[in-house]
Scaffold this motif. Structure first.
Motif, PDB file in Angstrom:
ATOM      1  N   SER A   8       0.832  -1.205   0.000  1.00 53.82           N
ATOM      2  CA  SER A   8       0.000   0.000   0.000  1.00 53.82           C
ATOM      3  C   SER A   8       0.866   1.255   0.000  1.00 53.82           C
ATOM      4  CB  SER A   8      -0.920   0.011   1.223  1.00 53.82           C
ATOM      5  OG  SER A   8      -1.794  -1.076   1.196  1.00 53.82           O
ATOM      6  N   GLY A   9       1.919   1.247   0.814  1.00 54.11           N
ATOM      7  CA  GLY A   9       2.834   2.391   0.858  1.00 54.11           C
ATOM      8  C   GLY A   9       3.526   2.628  -0.462  1.00 54.11           C
ATOM      9  N   ALA A  10       3.917   1.542  -1.142  1.00 58.83           N
ATOM     10  CA  ALA A  10       4.550   1.671  -2.456  1.00 58.83           C
ATOM     11  C   ALA A  10       3.578   2.279  -3.469  1.00 58.83           C
ATOM     12  CB  ALA A  10       5.037   0.301  -2.933  1.00 58.83           C
ATOM     13  N   ALA A  11       2.323   1.848  -3.421  1.00 60.95           N
ATOM     14  CA  ALA A  11       1.331   2.346  -4.381  1.00 60.95           C
ATOM     15  C   ALA A  11       1.032   3.826  -4.185  1.00 60.95           C
ATOM     16  CB  ALA A  11       0.046   1.538  -4.263  1.00 60.95           C
ATOM     17  N   LEU A  12       1.185   4.324  -2.982  1.00 62.70           N
ATOM     18  CA  LEU A  12       0.894   5.733  -2.712  1.00 62.70           C
ATOM     19  C   LEU A  12       2.112   6.646  -2.868  1.00 62.70           C
ATOM     20  CD1 LEU A  12      -1.520   5.362   0.329  1.00 62.70           C
ATOM     21  CD2 LEU A  12      -2.098   5.953  -2.027  1.00 62.70           C
ATOM     22  N   ALA A  13       3.261   6.048  -3.122  1.00 66.17           N
ATOM     23  CA  ALA A  13       4.496   6.823  -3.272  1.00 66.17           C
ATOM     24  C   ALA A  13       4.700   7.228  -4.731  1.00 66.17           C
ATOM     25  CB  ALA A  13       5.683   5.984  -2.805  1.00 66.17           C
ATOM     26  N   PRO A  14       5.426   8.314  -4.951  1.00 68.67           N
ATOM     27  CA  PRO A  14       5.811   8.640  -6.331  1.00 68.67           C
ATOM     28  C   PRO A  14       6.690   7.516  -6.894  1.00 68.67           C
ATOM     29  CG  PRO A  14       6.302  10.463  -4.836  1.00 68.67           C
ATOM     30  CD  PRO A  14       5.914   9.298  -3.993  1.00 68.67           C
ATOM     31  N   ARG A  15       6.619   7.291  -8.192  1.00 68.28           N
ATOM     32  CA  ARG A  15       7.344   6.177  -8.810  1.00 68.28           C
ATOM     33  C   ARG A  15       8.825   6.155  -8.435  1.00 68.28           C
ATOM     34  NH1 ARG A  15       6.876   2.818 -13.536  1.00 68.28           N
ATOM     35  NH2 ARG A  15       8.960   2.278 -14.248  1.00 68.28           N
ATOM     36  N   LYS A  16       9.461   7.319  -8.397  1.00 68.61           N
ATOM     37  CA  LYS A  16      10.903   7.343  -8.104  1.00 68.61           C
ATOM     38  C   LYS A  16      11.213   7.037  -6.639  1.00 68.61           C
ATOM     39  CE  LYS A  16      10.976  12.331  -7.568  1.00 68.61           C
ATOM     40  NZ  LYS A  16      11.506  13.595  -7.982  1.00 68.61           N
ATOM     41  N   HIS A  17      10.192   7.012  -5.777  1.00 68.62           N
ATOM     42  CA  HIS A  17      10.393   6.704  -4.357  1.00 68.62           C
ATOM     43  C   HIS A  17       9.615   5.462  -3.933  1.00 68.62           C
ATOM     44  CE1 HIS A  17      12.549  10.404  -3.784  1.00 68.62           C
ATOM     45  NE2 HIS A  17      11.541  11.098  -4.271  1.00 68.62           N
ATOM     46  N   LEU A  18       9.424   4.559  -4.868  1.00 74.20           N
ATOM     47  CA  LEU A  18       8.646   3.346  -4.639  1.00 74.20           C
ATOM     48  C   LEU A  18       9.163   2.537  -3.451  1.00 74.20           C
ATOM     49  CD1 LEU A  18       6.298   1.929  -6.230  1.00 74.20           C
ATOM     50  CD2 LEU A  18       8.071   0.533  -7.263  1.00 74.20           C
ATOM     51  N   LEU A  19      10.456   2.297  -3.402  1.00 74.85           N
ATOM     52  CA  LEU A  19      11.024   1.491  -2.315  1.00 74.85           C
ATOM     53  C   LEU A  19      10.939   2.205  -0.967  1.00 74.85           C
ATOM     54  CD1 LEU A  19      14.116  -0.148  -4.047  1.00 74.85           C
ATOM     55  CD2 LEU A  19      11.898  -1.174  -3.512  1.00 74.85           C
ATOM     56  N   LEU A  20      11.145   3.496  -0.963  1.00 73.76           N
ATOM     57  CA  LEU A  20      11.015   4.255   0.275  1.00 73.76           C
ATOM     58  C   LEU A  20       9.569   4.227   0.768  1.00 73.76           C
ATOM     59  CD1 LEU A  20      12.166   6.030   2.499  1.00 73.76           C
ATOM     60  CD2 LEU A  20      11.873   8.003   0.975  1.00 73.76           C
ATOM     61  N   GLY A  21       8.613   4.372  -0.149  1.00 73.97           N
ATOM     62  CA  GLY A  21       7.195   4.290   0.215  1.00 73.97           C
ATOM     63  C   GLY A  21       6.853   2.932   0.800  1.00 73.97           C
ATOM     64  N   ALA A  22       7.400   1.880   0.196  1.00 73.47           N
ATOM     65  CA  ALA A  22       7.162   0.524   0.699  1.00 73.47           C
ATOM     66  C   ALA A  22       7.763   0.355   2.096  1.00 73.47           C
ATOM     67  CB  ALA A  22       7.747  -0.504  -0.260  1.00 73.47           C
ATOM     68  N   ALA A  23       8.959   0.861   2.287  1.00 73.44           N
ATOM     69  CA  ALA A  23       9.617   0.737   3.601  1.00 73.44           C
ATOM     70  C   ALA A  23       8.860   1.531   4.668  1.00 73.44           C
ATOM     71  CB  ALA A  23      11.058   1.224   3.503  1.00 73.44           C
ATOM     72  N   LEU A  24       8.413   2.726   4.326  1.00 67.15           N
ATOM     73  CA  LEU A  24       7.649   3.533   5.282  1.00 67.15           C
ATOM     74  C   LEU A  24       6.334   2.852   5.636  1.00 67.15           C
ATOM     75  CD1 LEU A  24       8.195   7.139   3.890  1.00 67.15           C
ATOM     76  CD2 LEU A  24       8.986   6.248   6.089  1.00 67.15           C
ATOM     77  N   GLY A  25       5.631   2.356   4.637  1.00 64.27           N
ATOM     78  CA  GLY A  25       4.355   1.673   4.877  1.00 64.27           C
ATOM     79  C   GLY A  25       4.537   0.416   5.716  1.00 64.27           C
ATOM     80  N   ALA A  26       5.533  -0.385   5.380  1.00 61.86           N
ATOM     81  CA  ALA A  26       5.769  -1.633   6.103  1.00 61.86           C
ATOM     82  C   ALA A  26       6.216  -1.368   7.538  1.00 61.86           C
ATOM     83  CB  ALA A  26       6.820  -2.466   5.367  1.00 61.86           C
ATOM     84  N   GLY A  27       7.161  -0.457   7.700  1.00 58.65           N
ATOM     85  CA  GLY A  27       7.656  -0.144   9.041  1.00 58.65           C
ATOM     86  C   GLY A  27       6.578   0.448   9.930  1.00 58.65           C
ATOM     87  N   ALA A  28       5.793   1.348   9.378  1.00 55.87           N
ATOM     88  CA  ALA A  28       4.707   1.958  10.160  1.00 55.87           C
ATOM     89  C   ALA A  28       3.661   0.920  10.538  1.00 55.87           C
ATOM     90  CB  ALA A  28       4.066   3.093   9.364  1.00 55.87           C
TER      91      ALA A  28
END
Length: 149
Positions: A85-105
């Protein structure tokens, strides 16, 4: 990136509700399809499956036999759902960061919400606390996804 973090926080209480919400937003064109995670979540089978699983989770949570969210399988579900879910809501260039933020949170929030639920459960019971938690999670996930494109 804030949306990725916030959707992860909501996945701490219900793993599949935020995922189903993001999937529905992806399916209905509310999210940018330039993101590969959005394309996966937008697939009709994924969207229907995530909604069915989320409904089952909402129902099953009220049962006395429901496992704690902090058992390994519960943490794994929150880790995966929050990350996707975090990856899907992140900008494409920050896909992995979005995934890490979503998973960690999601993992961190699972412990916080578990403690809060156990305290409330002793006073108000399983069903009523579960319904309140359901409403908060659904509302939070809807709020986070609204206007995400």
């Amino acid at each position: 990136m804030l949306r990725s973090l916030l959707i992860g926080l909501s996945a701490g209480s219900r793993a599949l509700t935020p995922l189903a919400t993001v999937s529905e937003a992806a399916r209905s064109g509310q999210l940018s399809d330039a993101n590969p995670a959005v394309r996966l979540l937008a697939h009709p089978l994924f969207s229907a499956g995530s909604k069915a699983l989320a409904a089952g989770e909402l129902w099953g949570d009220k049962l006395k036999s429901a496992p704690d969210r902090i058992v390994p399988a519960g943490i794994a579900a929150r880790l995966l759902a929050g990350g996707l879910s975090g990856a899907a809501l992140a900008p494409r260039k920050h896909l992995l960061l979005g995934a890490a933020l979503g998973a960690g949170a999601a993992v961190a929030a699972s412990y916080v919400t578990f403690d809060a639920r156990m305290r409330a459960l002793r006073r108000w019971g399983q069903t009523s606390t579960g319904l309140v938690e359901d409403a908060l999670t659904v509302g939070a996930a809807q709020w986070v996804v609204r206007g995400a494109k």
